[in-house]
Scaffold this motif. Structure first.
Motif, mmCIF file in Angstrom:
data_model
loop_
_atom_site.group_PDB
_atom_site.id
_atom_site.type_symbol
_atom_site.label_atom_id
_atom_site.label_comp_id
_atom_site.label_asym_id
_atom_site.label_seq_id
_atom_site.Cartn_x
_atom_site.Cartn_y
_atom_site.Cartn_z
ATOM 1 N N SER A 80 2.194 1.867 -3.460
ATOM 2 C CA SER A 80 1.170 2.442 -4.326
ATOM 3 C C SER A 80 0.951 3.920 -4.022
ATOM 4 O O SER A 80 0.851 4.747 -4.940
ATOM 5 C CB SER A 80 -0.134 1.662 -4.160
ATOM 6 O OG SER A 80 -1.164 2.199 -4.950
ATOM 7 N N ASP A 81 0.903 4.257 -2.729
ATOM 8 C CA ASP A 81 0.676 5.660 -2.340
ATOM 9 C C ASP A 81 1.832 6.565 -2.749
ATOM 10 O O ASP A 81 1.623 7.739 -3.090
ATOM 11 C CB ASP A 81 0.455 5.755 -0.828
ATOM 12 C CG ASP A 81 -0.836 5.076 -0.382
ATOM 13 O OD1 ASP A 81 -1.705 4.855 -1.246
ATOM 14 O OD2 ASP A 81 -0.958 4.755 0.829
ATOM 15 N N GLU A 84 -10.898 -6.439 -3.558
ATOM 16 C CA GLU A 84 -11.387 -5.117 -3.957
ATOM 17 C C GLU A 84 -10.455 -4.014 -3.464
ATOM 18 O O GLU A 84 -10.252 -3.004 -4.147
ATOM 19 C CB GLU A 84 -12.802 -4.898 -3.404
ATOM 20 C CG GLU A 84 -13.857 -5.781 -4.060
ATOM 21 C CD GLU A 84 -13.879 -5.604 -5.573
ATOM 22 O OE1 GLU A 84 -13.865 -4.449 -6.041
ATOM 23 O OE2 GLU A 84 -13.909 -6.626 -6.282
ATOM 24 N N GLU A 85 -9.875 -4.206 -2.279
ATOM 25 C CA GLU A 85 -8.899 -3.233 -1.777
ATOM 26 C C GLU A 85 -7.660 -3.199 -2.667
ATOM 27 O O GLU A 85 -7.102 -2.133 -2.936
ATOM 28 C CB GLU A 85 -8.509 -3.569 -0.335
ATOM 29 C CG GLU A 85 -9.599 -3.310 0.687
ATOM 30 C CD GLU A 85 -9.932 -1.831 0.800
ATOM 31 O OE1 GLU A 85 -9.008 -0.998 0.734
ATOM 32 O OE2 GLU A 85 -11.129 -1.511 0.938
ATOM 33 N N SER A 112 -5.064 -5.786 -11.155
ATOM 34 C CA SER A 112 -6.044 -6.432 -12.037
ATOM 35 C C SER A 112 -5.879 -7.940 -11.888
ATOM 36 O O SER A 112 -4.923 -8.522 -12.417
ATOM 37 C CB SER A 112 -5.822 -6.017 -13.492
ATOM 38 O OG SER A 112 -5.998 -4.622 -13.646
ATOM 39 N N ARG A 148 -7.648 -3.881 -5.783
ATOM 40 C CA ARG A 148 -8.045 -3.240 -7.038
ATOM 41 C C ARG A 148 -7.845 -1.724 -6.973
ATOM 42 O O ARG A 148 -7.472 -1.087 -7.967
ATOM 43 C CB ARG A 148 -9.513 -3.540 -7.354
ATOM 44 C CG ARG A 148 -9.786 -4.941 -7.888
ATOM 45 C CD ARG A 148 -11.276 -5.081 -8.132
ATOM 46 N NE ARG A 148 -11.646 -6.407 -8.572
ATOM 47 C CZ ARG A 148 -11.622 -6.819 -9.843
ATOM 48 N NH1 ARG A 148 -11.249 -5.970 -10.796
ATOM 49 N NH2 ARG A 148 -11.981 -8.043 -10.152
ATOM 50 N N LYS A 149 -8.115 -1.158 -5.807
ATOM 51 C CA LYS A 149 -7.941 0.289 -5.629
ATOM 52 C C LYS A 149 -6.477 0.694 -5.770
ATOM 53 O O LYS A 149 -6.172 1.861 -5.995
ATOM 54 C CB LYS A 149 -8.472 0.714 -4.263
ATOM 55 C CG LYS A 149 -9.967 0.500 -4.096
ATOM 56 C CD LYS A 149 -10.422 0.864 -2.689
ATOM 57 C CE LYS A 149 -11.901 0.587 -2.493
ATOM 58 N NZ LYS A 149 -12.361 0.891 -1.107
ATOM 59 N N MET A 150 -5.581 -0.285 -5.609
ATOM 60 C CA MET A 150 -4.143 -0.029 -5.781
ATOM 61 C C MET A 150 -3.669 -0.442 -7.177
ATOM 62 O O MET A 150 -2.519 -0.790 -7.373
ATOM 63 C CB MET A 150 -3.347 -0.785 -4.708
ATOM 64 C CG MET A 150 -3.589 -0.267 -3.303
ATOM 65 S SD MET A 150 -2.522 -1.089 -2.080
ATOM 66 C CE MET A 150 -3.485 -2.536 -1.686
ATOM 67 N N ARG A 151 -4.610 -0.437 -8.124
ATOM 68 C CA ARG A 151 -4.317 -0.710 -9.541
ATOM 69 C C ARG A 151 -3.956 -2.178 -9.802
ATOM 70 O O ARG A 151 -3.147 -2.493 -10.666
ATOM 71 C CB ARG A 151 -3.217 0.216 -10.069
ATOM 72 C CG ARG A 151 -3.550 1.696 -9.988
ATOM 73 C CD ARG A 151 -2.462 2.554 -10.602
ATOM 74 N NE ARG A 151 -1.235 2.502 -9.848
ATOM 75 C CZ ARG A 151 -0.992 3.261 -8.777
ATOM 76 N NH1 ARG A 151 -1.902 4.110 -8.341
ATOM 77 N NH2 ARG A 151 0.156 3.171 -8.149
ATOM 78 N N ARG A 177 0.833 -1.207 0.000
ATOM 79 C CA ARG A 177 0.000 0.000 0.000
ATOM 80 C C ARG A 177 0.869 1.259 0.000
ATOM 81 O O ARG A 177 0.558 2.252 -0.691
ATOM 82 C CB ARG A 177 -0.930 -0.019 1.218
ATOM 83 C CG ARG A 177 -1.955 1.106 1.222
ATOM 84 C CD ARG A 177 -2.956 0.946 2.362
ATOM 85 N NE ARG A 177 -3.840 -0.179 2.120
ATOM 86 C CZ ARG A 177 -3.758 -1.345 2.755
ATOM 87 N NH1 ARG A 177 -2.812 -1.544 3.660
ATOM 88 N NH2 ARG A 177 -4.603 -2.314 2.487
ATOM 89 N N TYR A 192 -10.906 -8.093 0.297
ATOM 90 C CA TYR A 192 -9.462 -7.845 0.208
ATOM 91 C C TYR A 192 -9.041 -7.634 -1.244
ATOM 92 O O TYR A 192 -8.223 -6.758 -1.542
ATOM 93 C CB TYR A 192 -8.706 -9.021 0.821
ATOM 94 C CG TYR A 192 -7.233 -8.773 1.022
ATOM 95 C CD1 TYR A 192 -6.765 -8.085 2.133
ATOM 96 C CD2 TYR A 192 -6.295 -9.216 0.090
ATOM 97 C CE1 TYR A 192 -5.418 -7.850 2.322
ATOM 98 C CE2 TYR A 192 -4.947 -8.993 0.268
ATOM 99 C CZ TYR A 192 -4.515 -8.307 1.384
ATOM 100 O OH TYR A 192 -3.160 -8.074 1.549
ATOM 101 N N TYR A 220 1.413 -8.275 -6.338
ATOM 102 C CA TYR A 220 0.039 -8.363 -5.861
ATOM 103 C C TYR A 220 -0.402 -9.824 -5.774
ATOM 104 O O TYR A 220 -1.038 -10.249 -4.803
ATOM 105 C CB TYR A 220 -0.899 -7.604 -6.804
ATOM 106 C CG TYR A 220 -0.783 -6.101 -6.754
ATOM 107 C CD1 TYR A 220 -1.136 -5.389 -5.607
ATOM 108 C CD2 TYR A 220 -0.348 -5.381 -7.859
ATOM 109 C CE1 TYR A 220 -1.043 -4.002 -5.560
ATOM 110 C CE2 TYR A 220 -0.252 -4.002 -7.826
ATOM 111 C CZ TYR A 220 -0.597 -3.312 -6.684
ATOM 112 O OH TYR A 220 -0.506 -1.952 -6.642
#
Length: 457
Positions: free
Chosen positions: A210-211, A244-245, A252, A247-250, A207, A242, A221
């Motif tokens: 990604s940030d 889905e979380e 796929s 996914r928010k960090m790009r 995370r 999890y 991933y």
């Protein structure tokens, strides 16, 4: 006279504009040749007289002498070759003296890959403290450390638990030396945390990457998701949330990722959620393969959702997928659980017609269904069919049949099968053997009971 004056003009021109050739001993090719010969002599000397831990001075003398004979100075390549030779011969004590000589007697900028070799030599030999000291000594040897050597040190530290404890301090001190953490550095740390089961910490690192706009390798991933599914409680962990979380960090998810999630849910007895994962795959335009459908079938059958199992089996056929023996086994098991023995037998016949040979698991599933239904006559037919088709019976096969004969109070047949299993050196449940012995004693068949008892001693 004319000829003479013309010659003088030409001579003066040549003297004025022609370059005076250098001595052949100062040309670049000559220096290269001297270094080549010096390296050959160094290599020959080290191979003919391998260095030992009691000959530190000789190692340095061998290095300097080999080059001084050819009127040149030792090169970084020579030091690297010497260090690799010492590491290969497990002469780690001499490496320290080589580094000291490199620090005090040489002036060239030391290539960073030399320190990577030294760190690996110490680290893979269990000398973690020495590897750490070498890393922090790099600036003294005219080299600027980077993520290249830091990664080498981290890959050594994360191999052992005592090394993992040192990682935070190493990262802090490395940052003070101006070393910037790269994506590869985080990958080493995430991999180590996943390996020891610290998946929450690994997730925090991903995370952070990604940030902070680091380029996260998709495989990282996948590795994190796989580790989460390995270490979390499959009965309650919200793995779909999890994903889905992530996914928010790009992230796929691919086919393999979905397969891992499906296995996790099935292991936790959450067949209904597996179907939702299948629907999400279709939304992502990822075609489920036969493995996915087999896992889903296993999940919905475990949930006793047999109508959905039938629809899924029909669906995979319509998609052009050809079921293999594992898929058939799962589906036949579902039919047996519904007490549809005729359907199970028919499905087994169908799979053989399409060229998919039943294995011992298939027969065991069918035998278990027949025994549970109390149909021992058909069970005996399937038992004989196994032998006719060349399928070896295993311990589980015998256990199923022995249990069936006990249920119908045919203890003599049960005793005969146990004797056959023992003669084939198969592992038989002790509890099952003891149960047959008790039944034999109840019927007064003491001789047979004693024969079985001998196998338990």
């Amino acid at each position: 006279m004319t000829r003479s004056s013309s010659w003088h003009r030409i001579s003066n021109f040549l003297r004025k504009y022609r370059k005076i050739p250098h001595s052949s001993f100062k040309t670049k090719w000559n220096e290269t040749l001297k270094h080549k010969h010096a390296m050959e002599q160094l290599r020959t000397t080290l191979l003919s007289n391998p260095p030992t831990s009691t000959s530190n001075i000789t190692v340095i003398q061998t290095l300097t002498t080999s080059f001084h004979i050819h009127n040149c100075e030792p090169t970084p390549q020579a030091y690297r070759f010497l260090i690799k030779t010492l590491a290969k011969s497990s002469n780690l004590e001499s490496i320290a003296s080589v580094l000291d000589h490199l620090e005090t007697s040489e002036k060239f900028e030391t290539p960073e890959h030399i320190f990577k070799d030294v760190i690996f030599a110490y680290g893979f030999s269990g000398k973690i403290d020495e590897a750490v000291k070498v890393f922090f000594k790099i600036p003294k040897l005219r080299c600027v450390p980077s993520a290249y050597t830091l990664n080498a040190l981290l890959s050594v530290l994360v191999r052992r638990r005592e090394g993992l404890v040192m990682v935070p301090e190493v990262l802090v001190r490395a940052s003070g030396m101006g070393v910037r953490l790269e994506e590869s550095t985080f990958e080493i740390l995430v991999d180590a945390l996943c390996r020891i089961g610290e998946v929450d910490c690994a997730g925090e690192l991903v995370r952070y990457m990604s940030d902070e706009s680091y380029i996260v390798d998709p495989s990282l991933y996948s590795k994190l998701l796989s580790s989460v599914c390995k270490h979390k409680d499959s009965s309650c962990f919200d793995v779909i949330g999890y994903v889905e979380e992530l996914r928010k960090m790009r992230f796929s998810p691919g086919l393999r990722d979905y397969t891992v999630v499906m296995r996790f849910l099935v292991r936790g007895g959450r067949g209904k959620e597996v179907v939702s994962v299948l629907n999400q795959m279709k939304c992502d335009r990822i075609e489920p393969d036969l493995v996915c459908y087999t896992i889903i079938l296993q999940g919905v059958i475990a949930d006793e959702d047999y109508s959905r199992a039938d629809k899924l089996f029909d669906e995979l056929l319509l998609l052009g997928l050809t079921p293999d023996v594992y898929t058939y086994n799962v589906y036949i098991d579902g039919l047996c659980k519904q007490k549809d023995i005729d359907g199970a037998v028919k499905m087994m016949s169908c799979m053989e017609k399409v060229g998919c040979e039943a294995n011992v698991v298939t027969y065991n599933i069918l035998l278990k269904g027949l025994v549970k239904a109390g149909d021992m006559s058909r069970a005996k037919s399937v038992w004989e069919k196994m032998e006719g088709n060349g399928v070896d019976r295993n311990s589980h096969t015998y256990d199923i049949m022995v249990g069936g004969f006990i249920e119908v109070d045919d203890v003599v047949c049960a005793q005969g099968l146990l004797e056959e299993a023992f003669s084939r050196d198969l592992v038989v449940k002790r509890s099952r053997t003891e149960e047959v012995i008790c039944r034999l004693c109840d019927k007064g068949l003491m001789d047979e009971a004693v024969e079985l008892l001998a196998h338990l001693v």
